[in-house]
Design a protein around this motif. Structure first.
Motif, PDB file in Angstrom:
ATOM      1  N   ASP A  41      67.263  79.640   4.186  1.00 58.80           N
ATOM      2  CA  ASP A  41      66.945  78.304   4.192  1.00 58.80           C
ATOM      3  C   ASP A  41      66.782  77.690   2.594  1.00 58.80           C
ATOM      4  OD1 ASP A  41      67.533  77.802   6.824  1.00 58.80           O
ATOM      5  OD2 ASP A  41      65.139  78.090   7.522  1.00 58.80           O
ATOM      6  N   PRO A  42      67.576  76.734   2.162  1.00 54.28           N
ATOM      7  CA  PRO A  42      67.389  76.196   0.783  1.00 54.28           C
ATOM      8  C   PRO A  42      65.878  75.629   0.682  1.00 54.28           C
ATOM      9  CG  PRO A  42      68.903  74.733   1.971  1.00 54.28           C
ATOM     10  CD  PRO A  42      68.609  76.036   2.836  1.00 54.28           C
ATOM     11  N   ASP A  43      65.413  75.657  -0.560  1.00 54.69           N
ATOM     12  CA  ASP A  43      64.266  74.983  -0.943  1.00 54.69           C
ATOM     13  C   ASP A  43      64.471  73.502  -1.139  1.00 54.69           C
ATOM     14  OD1 ASP A  43      65.471  75.286  -3.347  1.00 54.69           O
ATOM     15  OD2 ASP A  43      63.781  76.822  -4.030  1.00 54.69           O
ATOM     16  N   GLY A  44      65.546  73.048  -1.422  1.00 53.89           N
ATOM     17  CA  GLY A  44      65.711  71.969  -1.798  1.00 53.89           C
ATOM     18  C   GLY A  44      65.716  71.359  -3.297  1.00 53.89           C
ATOM     19  N   THR A  45      65.563  72.642  -4.030  1.00 54.43           N
ATOM     20  CA  THR A  45      65.386  72.160  -5.413  1.00 54.43           C
ATOM     21  C   THR A  45      66.547  71.840  -6.253  1.00 54.43           C
ATOM     22  OG1 THR A  45      63.586  74.022  -5.642  1.00 54.43           O
ATOM     23  CG2 THR A  45      64.588  73.334  -7.617  1.00 54.43           C
ATOM     24  N   GLY A  46      67.627  72.481  -6.004  1.00 54.40           N
ATOM     25  CA  GLY A  46      69.073  72.157  -6.548  1.00 54.40           C
ATOM     26  C   GLY A  46      69.257  72.433  -7.891  1.00 54.40           C
ATOM     27  N   ALA A  47      68.573  73.439  -8.567  1.00 50.14           N
ATOM     28  CA  ALA A  47      68.493  73.585  -9.811  1.00 50.14           C
ATOM     29  C   ALA A  47      69.769  73.878 -10.617  1.00 50.14           C
ATOM     30  CB  ALA A  47      67.265  74.787 -10.159  1.00 50.14           C
ATOM     31  N   LEU A  48      70.833  74.535  -9.890  1.00 48.65           N
ATOM     32  CA  LEU A  48      71.967  75.117 -10.742  1.00 48.65           C
ATOM     33  C   LEU A  48      72.973  73.442 -10.627  1.00 48.65           C
ATOM     34  CD1 LEU A  48      72.252  78.559  -9.373  1.00 48.65           C
ATOM     35  CD2 LEU A  48      71.563  77.935 -11.660  1.00 48.65           C
ATOM     36  N   SER A  49      73.908  73.634 -11.598  1.00 45.36           N
ATOM     37  CA  SER A  49      75.083  72.891 -11.406  1.00 45.36           C
ATOM     38  C   SER A  49      76.513  73.695 -11.228  1.00 45.36           C
ATOM     39  CB  SER A  49      75.374  72.132 -12.832  1.00 45.36           C
ATOM     40  OG  SER A  49      75.622  72.860 -13.886  1.00 45.36           O
ATOM     41  N   PHE A  50      77.380  72.891 -10.539  1.00 45.60           N
ATOM     42  CA  PHE A  50      78.591  73.774  -9.894  1.00 45.60           C
ATOM     43  C   PHE A  50      79.711  72.950 -10.619  1.00 45.60           C
ATOM     44  CE2 PHE A  50      75.249  74.857  -6.796  1.00 45.60           C
ATOM     45  CZ  PHE A  50      75.776  76.039  -6.695  1.00 45.60           C
ATOM     46  N   SER A  51      80.722  73.910 -10.833  1.00 44.39           N
ATOM     47  CA  SER A  51      82.197  73.431 -11.185  1.00 44.39           C
ATOM     48  C   SER A  51      82.986  74.223 -10.094  1.00 44.39           C
ATOM     49  CB  SER A  51      82.659  74.065 -12.408  1.00 44.39           C
ATOM     50  OG  SER A  51      81.921  73.237 -13.329  1.00 44.39           O
ATOM     51  N   GLU A  72      81.492  65.211  -0.011  1.00 44.21           N
ATOM     52  CA  GLU A  72      80.513  64.938   1.010  1.00 44.21           C
ATOM     53  C   GLU A  72      79.198  65.982   0.653  1.00 44.21           C
ATOM     54  OE1 GLU A  72      82.251  65.196   4.710  1.00 44.21           O
ATOM     55  OE2 GLU A  72      83.480  63.528   4.436  1.00 44.21           O
ATOM     56  N   SER A  73      79.398  66.644  -0.117  1.00 46.33           N
ATOM     57  CA  SER A  73      78.359  67.719  -0.624  1.00 46.33           C
ATOM     58  C   SER A  73      77.268  66.815  -0.744  1.00 46.33           C
ATOM     59  CB  SER A  73      78.806  68.654  -1.565  1.00 46.33           C
ATOM     60  OG  SER A  73      77.452  69.482  -1.894  1.00 46.33           O
ATOM     61  N   THR A  74      76.279  67.684  -0.340  1.00 48.86           N
ATOM     62  CA  THR A  74      74.593  67.155  -0.166  1.00 48.86           C
ATOM     63  C   THR A  74      74.023  67.580  -1.538  1.00 48.86           C
ATOM     64  OG1 THR A  74      73.686  68.848   0.877  1.00 48.86           O
ATOM     65  CG2 THR A  74      74.215  66.822   2.196  1.00 48.86           C
ATOM     66  N   HIS A  75      74.764  68.614  -2.426  1.00 49.65           N
ATOM     67  CA  HIS A  75      74.062  68.796  -3.656  1.00 49.65           C
ATOM     68  C   HIS A  75      74.129  67.948  -4.705  1.00 49.65           C
ATOM     69  CE1 HIS A  75      73.413  71.570  -7.083  1.00 49.65           C
ATOM     70  NE2 HIS A  75      72.562  72.503  -6.293  1.00 49.65           N
ATOM     71  N   PRO A  76      73.196  67.699  -5.423  1.00 52.01           N
ATOM     72  CA  PRO A  76      73.154  66.842  -6.590  1.00 52.01           C
ATOM     73  C   PRO A  76      73.938  66.821  -7.614  1.00 52.01           C
ATOM     74  CG  PRO A  76      71.074  67.959  -6.678  1.00 52.01           C
ATOM     75  CD  PRO A  76      71.706  68.626  -5.662  1.00 52.01           C
ATOM     76  N   ASP A  77      74.554  67.969  -8.179  1.00 57.30           N
ATOM     77  CA  ASP A  77      75.068  68.357  -9.374  1.00 57.30           C
ATOM     78  C   ASP A  77      76.149  69.159  -9.330  1.00 57.30           C
ATOM     79  OD1 ASP A  77      75.643  68.265 -11.956  1.00 57.30           O
ATOM     80  OD2 ASP A  77      73.903  69.265 -12.687  1.00 57.30           O
ATOM     81  N   PHE A  78      77.555  68.501  -9.086  1.00 56.67           N
ATOM     82  CA  PHE A  78      78.639  69.441  -8.927  1.00 56.67           C
ATOM     83  C   PHE A  78      79.698  68.632  -9.385  1.00 56.67           C
ATOM     84  CE2 PHE A  78      78.554  67.332  -5.057  1.00 56.67           C
ATOM     85  CZ  PHE A  78      79.829  66.730  -4.908  1.00 56.67           C
ATOM     86  N   GLU A  79      80.937  69.115 -10.023  1.00 53.71           N
ATOM     87  CA  GLU A  79      82.167  68.440 -10.226  1.00 53.71           C
ATOM     88  C   GLU A  79      83.259  69.121  -9.530  1.00 53.71           C
ATOM     89  OE1 GLU A  79      82.813  68.829 -14.323  1.00 53.71           O
ATOM     90  OE2 GLU A  79      82.954  71.241 -14.430  1.00 53.71           O
TER      91      GLU A  79
END
Length: 418
Positions: A41-51, A72-79
């Motif tokens: 289960d994820p910890d909700g931190t979202g420390a990495l960014s995604f391409s 629609e991804s719930t992650h805060p940092d992606f392109e």
């Protein structure tokens, strides 16, 4: 002489079938192994960014839905970087329209290579990636909104260099071979890949695979001359000691469709097999540290040879049965490969039940019948594709045969079947 050849060939086929069955059932051997195959289960931190790279060629019918689903991804940092060919205006129009609507998250890279293929497209986009991690998806993929959060946590929790998520063909009811194709993916991503990750040698999948960007750049991205660039990348990274984590969760898998015809399936498998042969000949796998890893790599990458050889042996066996006589004991030994094959059919039937349960799909008695009856014909297709791959490789034919997508997986919902 004929008896000795029959005994030798029968024992070889028996061994191949036993190994295939044993590896196919890896995840189900113990409850602990099965539990270890899931995402934590994820910890909700979202420390990495995604391409997120989405190579698309003549995919105007399915691309928009895929990109919108990624957004629609719930992650805060992606392109999302869509890669289109300079000679494919229809797909490019969809990609540029999406980029105009979502200028902060969707970008378009144009692949200008004269001869197109997937690794060239991916390499075209790699210099523009700004994320810590590069993820690859196909243009028809249906991706779960929470997947990136789980992958982010998996990277940080395990110090992984690569995270391979699950991929599942889902339109099992489309045709007789679709059912077998879906089940094949179920066993591969649910079980077999976990064994490879545990052994330190893994041929990666073509999508839902995430690699740290610095690792990719240090390896100059993907081999643009290889017809199985995903397998090649996995072998190179394994040989360098990269840590690969595989996770499968039926709620989190990327859903895809099967090839839309037997001919399309045949060409797809030819390309994959030929790619495996190319990776085998590159010999990066010889840098693996242990003998067991090298043996596993040699066997896995030589699978097209094994399948082609098995296909020829079946034909020879039929000819021998019709036109020659052998001692009774030799005849009995010649039937030995049937033992693990029958066991495999039984486990496949159990796997089909599990597949339906996990994806809330209605599996009818007719599906079990299709599974059993279609087995020999499906194996003939695989053997034929393996023979064609060897033939193409010997003749130096390395052009990319594109698999067409029509969106057959988009209408499959829980409880449906026909």
């Amino acid at each position: 002489m004929i008896s000795a050849v029959i005994v030798l060939c029968s024992l070889m086929l028996f061994a191949v079938a036993v190994f295939t069955l044993w590896w196919m059932l890896h995840a189900w051997r113990t409850p602990e192994t099965l539990a270890a195959t899931k995402f934590a289960d994820p910890d909700g931190t979202g420390a990495l960014s995604f391409s997120l790279l989405v190579p698309a060629r003549h995919e105007q019918a399915v691309l928009e839905r895929t990109v919108l689903r990624l957004l629609e991804s719930t992650h805060p940092d992606f392109e999302v970087i869509v890669i289109v060919g300079h000679d494919d205006p229809d797909t490019a129009e969809v990609a540029h329209r999406l980029a105009a609507l979502h200028p902060e998250q969707v970008f378009v890279v144009t692949d200008t290579h004269e001869k197109k293929n997937k690794p060239k497209a991916l390499n075209s986009a790699l210099p523009t990636c700004r994320g810590d991690v590069v993820g690859v998806f196909d243009a028809e993929d249906q991706v779960h909104p929470d997947l990136l959060s789980h992958v982010d946590h998996a990277f940080r929790d395990t110090a992984a260099d690569v995270v391979q998520g699950g991929v599942q063909l889902i339109n099992f009811h489309s045709s007789w071979y679709s059912l077998r194709n879906c089940l094949e993916y179920f066993f591969w991503f649910r079980s077999r890949l976990h064994l490879h990750a545990a052994k330190g040698f893994i041929p990666l999948g073509g999508n839902t695979v995430f690699v740290r960007t610095d690792r990719l750049r240090a390896n100059d991205g993907w081999d643009q001359n290889c017809l199985a660039e995903d397998c090649d990348l996995g072998v190179r990274l394994s040989s360098q000691g990269a840590k690969v984590v595989v996770a499968y969760d039926s709620a989190m898998v990327t859903k895809e469709e099967t090839p839309d015809s037997v001919v399309s399936l045949f060409k797809q498998r030819t390309r994959w097999n030929q790619g495996f042969l190319q990776v085998y000949r590159k010999r990066d796998w010889r840098s693996l540290p242990s003998l067991r890893q090298r043996l596993l790599a040699r066997y896995t990458l030589a699978t097209p040879f094994v399948q082609a050889f098995s296909g020829l042996l079946i034909l020879v066996g039929v000819a021998v049965a019709l036109f020659s006589s052998v001692p009774d004991v030799v005849a009995l030994i010649s039937f030995s490969p049937l033992i693990p094959m029958v066991a495999m059919f039984a486990f496949e039937a159990v796997g089909l039940h599990d597949f339906g349960k996990q994806y809330q799909l209605t599996i009818k008695p007719s599906h079990y019948l299709k599974l059993i009856i279609g087995g020999p014909f499906y194996q003939l297709i695989l053997a034929g594709a393996a023979i064609r791959a060897v033939w193409r490789e010997l003749r130096g034919r390395k052009d990319w045969e594109l698999t067409r997508h029509v969106g057959a997986h988009l209408g499959v919902e829980a409880g449906t079947a026909s």
